[in-house]
Design a protein around this motif. Structure first.
Motif, PDB file in Angstrom:
ATOM      1  N   CYS A 168      34.232  38.640  47.416  1.00  0.00           N
ATOM      2  CA  CYS A 168      35.069  37.455  47.553  1.00  0.00           C
ATOM      3  C   CYS A 168      34.487  36.520  48.609  1.00  0.00           C
ATOM      4  O   CYS A 168      34.246  36.946  49.738  1.00  0.00           O
ATOM      5  N   GLY A 191      42.003  37.739  40.134  1.00  0.00           N
ATOM      6  CA  GLY A 191      41.985  39.134  39.727  1.00  0.00           C
ATOM      7  C   GLY A 191      42.233  39.325  38.241  1.00  0.00           C
ATOM      8  O   GLY A 191      41.497  40.061  37.565  1.00  0.00           O
ATOM      9  N   ALA A 201      32.763  40.129  40.259  1.00  0.00           N
ATOM     10  CA  ALA A 201      33.146  41.526  40.055  1.00  0.00           C
ATOM     11  C   ALA A 201      32.263  42.149  38.964  1.00  0.00           C
ATOM     12  O   ALA A 201      31.795  41.451  38.053  1.00  0.00           O
ATOM     13  N   VAL A 235      42.259  43.179  43.897  1.00  0.00           N
ATOM     14  CA  VAL A 235      42.137  44.479  43.223  1.00  0.00           C
ATOM     15  C   VAL A 235      43.447  44.845  42.539  1.00  0.00           C
ATOM     16  O   VAL A 235      43.451  45.313  41.389  1.00  0.00           O
ATOM     17  N   VAL A 239      34.588  46.695  48.007  1.00  0.00           N
ATOM     18  CA  VAL A 239      35.126  45.343  48.193  1.00  0.00           C
ATOM     19  C   VAL A 239      34.471  44.716  49.413  1.00  0.00           C
ATOM     20  O   VAL A 239      34.477  45.295  50.509  1.00  0.00           O
ATOM     21  N   LEU A 243      39.189  37.924  36.289  1.00  0.00           N
ATOM     22  CA  LEU A 243      38.023  38.796  36.381  1.00  0.00           C
ATOM     23  C   LEU A 243      38.186  40.033  35.503  1.00  0.00           C
ATOM     24  O   LEU A 243      37.245  40.441  34.801  1.00  0.00           O
ATOM     25  N   LEU A 292      33.636  44.373  43.974  1.00  0.00           N
ATOM     26  CA  LEU A 292      34.241  43.043  44.082  1.00  0.00           C
ATOM     27  C   LEU A 292      33.708  42.341  45.317  1.00  0.00           C
ATOM     28  O   LEU A 292      33.666  42.920  46.402  1.00  0.00           O
TER      29      LEU A 292
END
Length: 300
Positions: A88, A108, A39, A67, A48, A111, A86
């Motif tokens: 993933c 989350g 992130a 998020v 994202v 981060l 972000l």
């Protein structure tokens, strides 16, 4: 004024297995299957991207679980960034009882703290763990995802969550058998009765205590220690193939349980028996040999 760090922050978060048989809603174990997330703060908006396990079934907006956890952690620290990017890379399968939602939540909050300069002064580990457990609603997967290792966790009468680590014998390994389709936690919990016999509760408490000792240094007791009385059989209608596999493995002396709310099956073993155990994976399922009690969320 809040200062955000330059460049991306990365976090690695483990899969987890909760319950482990008798330790319903209290025991959790980190496993060596990890999601990787990155992130960074941007000037505006939200971007994202998701690849890997479950990528087709998750949102790319503010409702994405990572998020949501990041926003909650930023609020805890009294700030929100102007924009976020972000990424993933998911390895942990979704809706399989391996803690994918807890991994997302823990990732989350970790981060978010990592993106704030001096974030550890604004939210320490204890505060982040409390936040993550509140978002998830229970701590049994969040605790090992956050702290790593083998944890005993729960919630006090005042609403605060607790987590205490316990040793894991280095001889212990795990094999997980992951079926091709999942079962939601809500469905699995919906099959549980409101009350259980006192004798079953007492037996389960004894096996839970034995399981802590067995994992810590007496793995020869794992078969007896993983005998469950409270939840697995009630969930059989939602995952009959999983419970049938548990029965077959246990009949052969293998300490096997349903992982979390299922339908993944976890079996304890050692280095000498792991490969042969993987070979017992049912057709169409995925078998993984994993280390147990590994590190929790790791930021870089």
């Amino acid at each position: 004024m809040t200062t955000f760090v330059d460049g991306p922050v990365r976090v690695s978060v483990p899969a987890t297995s909760a319950n482990l048989g008798p330790g319903f809603d209290s025991l959790g174990l980190a496993l060596s299957m990890r999601d990787e997330l990155t992130a960074e703060v941007t000037t505006s908006g939200l971007d994202v991207s998701v690849t890997g396990a479950g990528a087709d079934g998750v949102s790319r907006d503010e409702t994405h679980l990572v998020v949501r956890a990041m926003r909650a952690a930023f609020d805890l620290m009294g700030t929100q960034p102007p924009g976020l990017r972000l990424s993933c890379t998911n390895v942990i399968p979704h809706a399989r009882g391996l803690g994918s939602s807890s991994a997302a939540i823990v990732a989350g909050v970790a981060l978010a703290r990592g993106l704030v300069a001096g974030g550890a002064l604004l939210a320490d580990d204890a505060e982040l763990f409390q936040l993550a457990a509140r978002i998830e609603g229970h701590p049994d997967n969040v605790a090992p995802a956050f702290y790593g290792g083998f944890t005993i966790s729960g919630r006090d009468e005042d609403g605060d969550f607790y987590a205490v680590g316990s040793p894991v014998d280095p001889r212990v390994e795990a094999v997980v058998f992951v079926p091709p389709t999942g079962v939601s936690t809500e469905v699995a919990r919906g099959l549980l009765p409101a009350e259980v016999p006192h004798a079953d509760a007492a037996a389960d408490a004894g096996r839970t205590a034995l399981l802590v000792t067995a994992l810590a240094g007496q793995p020869e007791h794992l078969l007896r220690a993983t005998r469950d009385y409270l939840h697995q059989q009630y969930r059989r209608p939602a995952m009959p193939e999983s419970l049938d596999l548990v029965d077959r493995l246990r009949a052969d002396g293998v300490p096997a349980v349903v992982s979390g709310a299922g339908p993944t099956v976890l079996a304890f073993t050692d280095a000498s028996g792991a490969d042969a155990l993987v070979g017992r994976c049912p057709d169409g399922w995925a078998g993984h040999r994993l280390e147990v009690g590994t590190a929790g969320a790791q930021l870089s």
